[in-house]
Design an enzyme around this catalytic site. Sequence first.
Site, mmCIF file in Angstrom:
data_model
loop_
_atom_site.group_PDB
_atom_site.id
_atom_site.type_symbol
_atom_site.label_atom_id
_atom_site.label_comp_id
_atom_site.label_asym_id
_atom_site.label_seq_id
_atom_site.Cartn_x
_atom_site.Cartn_y
_atom_site.Cartn_z
ATOM 1 N N ASP A 1 8.139 -2.981 9.875
ATOM 2 C CA ASP A 1 7.987 -2.269 11.382
ATOM 3 C C ASP A 1 9.278 -1.522 11.633
ATOM 4 O O ASP A 1 9.147 -0.269 11.179
ATOM 5 C CB ASP A 1 7.624 -3.231 12.120
ATOM 6 C CG ASP A 1 7.261 -2.661 13.569
ATOM 7 O OD1 ASP A 1 7.409 -1.601 13.600
ATOM 8 O OD2 ASP A 1 6.915 -3.426 14.288
ATOM 9 N N GLY B 1 2.619 4.394 0.939
ATOM 10 C CA GLY B 1 2.918 4.878 2.223
ATOM 11 C C GLY B 1 3.732 3.936 3.247
ATOM 12 O O GLY B 1 4.090 4.094 4.385
ATOM 13 N N PRO C 1 0.716 -1.293 -0.029
ATOM 14 C CA PRO C 1 0.003 0.029 -0.073
ATOM 15 C C PRO C 1 0.822 1.094 -0.061
ATOM 16 O O PRO C 1 2.071 1.297 0.360
ATOM 17 C CB PRO C 1 -0.912 -0.362 1.311
ATOM 18 C CG PRO C 1 0.140 -1.121 2.168
ATOM 19 C CD PRO C 1 0.661 -1.907 1.270
ATOM 20 N N ARG D 1 -6.190 6.932 -0.822
ATOM 21 C CA ARG D 1 -4.982 5.993 -0.871
ATOM 22 C C ARG D 1 -5.127 5.084 0.372
ATOM 23 O O ARG D 1 -4.880 3.747 0.310
ATOM 24 C CB ARG D 1 -3.631 6.652 -0.681
ATOM 25 C CG ARG D 1 -3.184 7.226 -2.108
ATOM 26 C CD ARG D 1 -1.789 8.004 -2.062
ATOM 27 N NE ARG D 1 -1.372 8.656 -3.176
ATOM 28 C CZ ARG D 1 -0.571 8.540 -3.987
ATOM 29 N NH1 ARG D 1 0.629 7.616 -3.395
ATOM 30 N NH2 ARG D 1 -0.266 8.772 -5.221
ATOM 31 N N GLY E 1 6.517 2.141 2.693
ATOM 32 C CA GLY E 1 7.793 2.180 2.695
ATOM 33 C C GLY E 1 8.714 1.719 1.488
ATOM 34 O O GLY E 1 9.935 1.189 1.620
ATOM 35 N N ARG F 1 5.936 15.391 -7.667
ATOM 36 C CA ARG F 1 6.042 16.153 -6.572
ATOM 37 C C ARG F 1 7.415 16.741 -6.549
ATOM 38 O O ARG F 1 8.220 16.669 -7.556
ATOM 39 C CB ARG F 1 6.250 14.965 -5.423
ATOM 40 C CG ARG F 1 5.082 14.217 -5.431
ATOM 41 C CD ARG F 1 5.213 12.715 -4.324
ATOM 42 N NE ARG F 1 4.087 12.240 -4.212
ATOM 43 C CZ ARG F 1 4.188 10.676 -4.050
ATOM 44 N NH1 ARG F 1 5.141 10.181 -3.799
ATOM 45 N NH2 ARG F 1 3.081 9.847 -3.906
ATOM 46 N N ARG G 1 4.546 11.951 5.330
ATOM 47 C CA ARG G 1 5.271 12.139 4.275
ATOM 48 C C ARG G 1 4.955 13.673 3.671
ATOM 49 O O ARG G 1 5.890 14.179 3.095
ATOM 50 C CB ARG G 1 4.955 11.107 3.227
ATOM 51 C CG ARG G 1 5.968 11.209 1.889
ATOM 52 C CD ARG G 1 5.850 9.906 1.221
ATOM 53 N NE ARG G 1 4.656 9.864 0.484
ATOM 54 C CZ ARG G 1 4.033 8.938 -0.362
ATOM 55 N NH1 ARG G 1 5.101 8.073 -0.561
ATOM 56 N NH2 ARG G 1 3.200 8.797 -0.941
HETATM 57 N N1 LIG Z 1 10.045 1.354 8.595
HETATM 58 C C1 LIG Z 1 9.595 2.621 8.919
HETATM 59 N N2 LIG Z 1 9.244 3.376 9.789
HETATM 60 C C2 LIG Z 1 8.856 4.707 9.903
HETATM 61 N N3 LIG Z 1 8.790 5.321 8.736
HETATM 62 C C3 LIG Z 1 9.079 4.877 7.558
HETATM 63 C C4 LIG Z 1 9.499 3.410 7.420
HETATM 64 N N4 LIG Z 1 9.592 2.948 6.098
HETATM 65 C C5 LIG Z 1 9.213 4.064 5.476
HETATM 66 N N5 LIG Z 1 8.902 5.181 6.517
HETATM 67 C C6 LIG Z 1 8.627 6.626 5.973
HETATM 68 O O1 LIG Z 1 7.129 6.507 5.449
HETATM 69 C C7 LIG Z 1 6.929 7.393 4.454
HETATM 70 C C8 LIG Z 1 6.216 6.726 3.090
HETATM 71 O O2 LIG Z 1 7.549 5.900 2.745
HETATM 72 P P1 LIG Z 1 7.434 5.546 1.267
HETATM 73 O O3 LIG Z 1 7.584 6.857 0.434
HETATM 74 O O4 LIG Z 1 9.121 4.757 0.989
HETATM 75 O O5 LIG Z 1 6.369 4.791 0.798
HETATM 76 P P2 LIG Z 1 5.881 4.139 -0.561
HETATM 77 O O6 LIG Z 1 5.382 2.721 -0.118
HETATM 78 O O7 LIG Z 1 6.955 3.862 -1.606
HETATM 79 O O8 LIG Z 1 4.614 4.840 -0.961
HETATM 80 P P3 LIG Z 1 3.930 5.213 -2.634
HETATM 81 O O9 LIG Z 1 3.492 3.753 -2.865
HETATM 82 O O10 LIG Z 1 3.052 6.034 -2.115
HETATM 83 O O11 LIG Z 1 5.291 5.701 -3.340
HETATM 84 C C9 LIG Z 1 8.175 8.039 4.168
HETATM 85 O O12 LIG Z 1 7.934 9.279 4.729
HETATM 86 C C10 LIG Z 1 9.156 7.231 4.820
HETATM 87 O O13 LIG Z 1 10.367 8.050 5.218
HETATM 88 N N1 LIG Z 2 0.706 -0.865 -11.883
HETATM 89 C C1 LIG Z 2 1.814 0.238 -11.627
HETATM 90 N N2 LIG Z 2 1.642 0.659 -10.360
HETATM 91 C C2 LIG Z 2 2.880 1.679 -10.127
HETATM 92 C C3 LIG Z 2 3.541 1.973 -11.277
HETATM 93 N N3 LIG Z 2 4.495 2.822 -10.595
HETATM 94 C C4 LIG Z 2 4.166 3.127 -9.350
HETATM 95 N N4 LIG Z 2 3.030 2.410 -9.065
HETATM 96 C C5 LIG Z 2 2.362 2.274 -7.879
HETATM 97 O O1 LIG Z 2 1.564 3.311 -7.786
HETATM 98 C C6 LIG Z 2 1.181 3.621 -6.173
HETATM 99 C C7 LIG Z 2 1.203 5.168 -6.272
HETATM 100 O O2 LIG Z 2 2.552 5.731 -6.247
HETATM 101 P P1 LIG Z 2 3.093 7.025 -5.932
HETATM 102 O O3 LIG Z 2 4.377 7.487 -6.395
HETATM 103 O O4 LIG Z 2 2.020 8.089 -6.830
HETATM 104 O O5 LIG Z 2 2.901 7.357 -4.515
HETATM 105 C C8 LIG Z 2 2.248 2.769 -5.488
HETATM 106 O O6 LIG Z 2 1.579 1.694 -5.006
HETATM 107 C C9 LIG Z 2 3.346 2.417 -6.873
HETATM 108 O O7 LIG Z 2 3.834 1.019 -6.395
HETATM 109 C C10 LIG Z 2 3.576 1.072 -12.388
HETATM 110 O O8 LIG Z 2 4.501 1.305 -13.276
HETATM 111 N N5 LIG Z 2 2.499 0.239 -12.406
#
Ligand SMILES: Nc1ncnc2c1ncn2[C@@H]1O[C@H](COP(=O)(O)OP(=O)(O)OP(=O)(O)O)[C@@H](O)[C@H]1O
Ligand SMILES: Nc1nc2c(ncn2[C@@H]2O[C@H](COP(=O)(O)O)[C@@H](O)[C@H]2O)c(=O)[nH]1
Length: 420
Positions: A323, A165, A163, A299, A167, A195, A288
């Site tokens: 975690d 956020g 999902p 989301r 990480g 962003r 974030r």
């Molecule tokens: N284990 C953790 N503990 C606390 N904070 C965390 C942890 N892992 C990641 N974060 C923080 O949580 C926020 C969300 O992380 P990140 O952007 O990597 O998520 P994501 O899964 O890539 O989200 P998205 O799918 O929206 O791109 C960031 O601010 C990051 O610094």
């Molecule tokens: N099916 C796909 N999902 C993707 C791709 N690139 C990113 N993602 C997913 O979208 C959400 C939101 O991302 P964000 O950067 O707007 O926070 C996240 O779950 C990504 O994993 C893709 O090429 N195909």
Amino acid sequence: MVATVVGAWFLGRRHPLWLRFVGSSLGMGEEAPEFRVDRITLGSKDCQQNAIVVGDKTYVIGRTDDDSKSTFGIKILDKLTQTWIVPTVLGAQPPSKSHSAILVNEEKILVVEKGISLNDSIWFLEIDTPFVKQQRKIKGSEVVSWSKGVLGVAQKPVVISGPSGVGKGTLIAKLMKEYPLKFGFSVSHTTRSPRVKEIDGVHYHFAGRSKMEQDISEGEFLEFAHVHGNLYGTSIEAVESVTDEGKRCILDIDVQGARSVRASSLEAKFIFVCPPSFEELEKRLRARGTETEEQIQKRLRNARAELDQSNSPGLFDHLLVNDNLESCYENLKKLLSLDDDHKDSDGCFIEDGKATACYSILSKTESEVFLQSETGEVVKGAASLLAVDLSSLTGGAPGRTRGLKIHSINSIDNGLKGIR
Ligand SMILES: Nc1ncnc2c1ncn2[C@@H]1O[C@H](COP(=O)(O)OP(=O)(O)OP(=O)(O)O)[C@@H](O)[C@H]1O
Ligand SMILES: Nc1nc2c(ncn2[C@@H]2O[C@H](COP(=O)(O)O)[C@@H](O)[C@H]2O)c(=O)[nH]1
């Protein structure tokens, strides 16, 4: 199975050879199946064609030269209806010089290009692979696709889902920082706005919706999905350009995308990252500070659905709870066997695959195709007879066929003794 190559009708003369081949991979005196191979002098400047019979269809692979360029044309003769079909041809086509072709199996035709480096000379015309079947369904018409043969076996790409956020991006960034030469990120396309601090071409390819939809319809995407109100997708090139650099490709995609990749011909490792709790997920997403309240709510709603799907049978290979970041990262490294020695490729015994080569197809067994040097000149480190091992082809993403192995049959005497 006997593969038939009927060659170059339009060149006038045909010289079919009926060959019996006892190659190096066969036991003494053991006979390989017979294959009819047309050996044609490919001297025509205007036109060269191969016709390959596959069941009720005949695939004609032609090359035409005009003043400026040389291009491939593909036509299919449906023998049942006696009609010609011009299919949609996907993928980058081989450099169109002269070529020879042979049926590998019902899914693909091997095309060997001449006058270019051996590394670049092996191509496949996919006629009924899972990718082609999928594209045929999407387009509702006949489709074939070019796929470049790549020597060696690449490590399976890694699909990371979870999902918003949780990480994923944070974990991937750590991995790329620690192992910049081992891993490469698949840069997705998206219609969402960048962003602050996001760079076009690095974090995403930020795209207009109509262009992205057009590229999807032209088969350029491995997968795509509507996520949180925007279109996201992984282009074939995004994955293949990483793999071509000898790196293991990491995809950060949502669960719908993971499902599509699972259904594609790309073999990958699938990891789902879970939050320790829903409350913690919400906290991270808010902290974030990149989304509006409305977007956060959307989301979070989608997160519940994604978490429900994390246990879908056969979808994810591993669930990873994020975690404590450091311990989660260590667990990710264990899943990726980062202690093991990385074997990038094997099985190519040609010393200099970059040298210009002129090989044509001589014959085929169940698992190997034999190529003979046309000029008699020997590529450095190779013999005038080569065996292309087809037994471990892996498919890769559409556009590449990986796992090719080429062995030289070093002594011409040894190799050709069996051909009568
Ligand atoms: N284990 C953790 N503990 C606390 N904070 C965390 C942890 N892992 C990641 N974060 C923080 O949580 C926020 C969300 O992380 P990140 O952007 O990597 O998520 P994501 O899964 O890539 O989200 P998205 O799918 O929206 O791109 C960031 O601010 C990051 O610094
Ligand atoms: N099916 C796909 N999902 C993707 C791709 N690139 C990113 N993602 C997913 O979208 C959400 C939101 O991302 P964000 O950067 O707007 O926070 C996240 O779950 C990504 O994993 C893709 O090429 N195909």
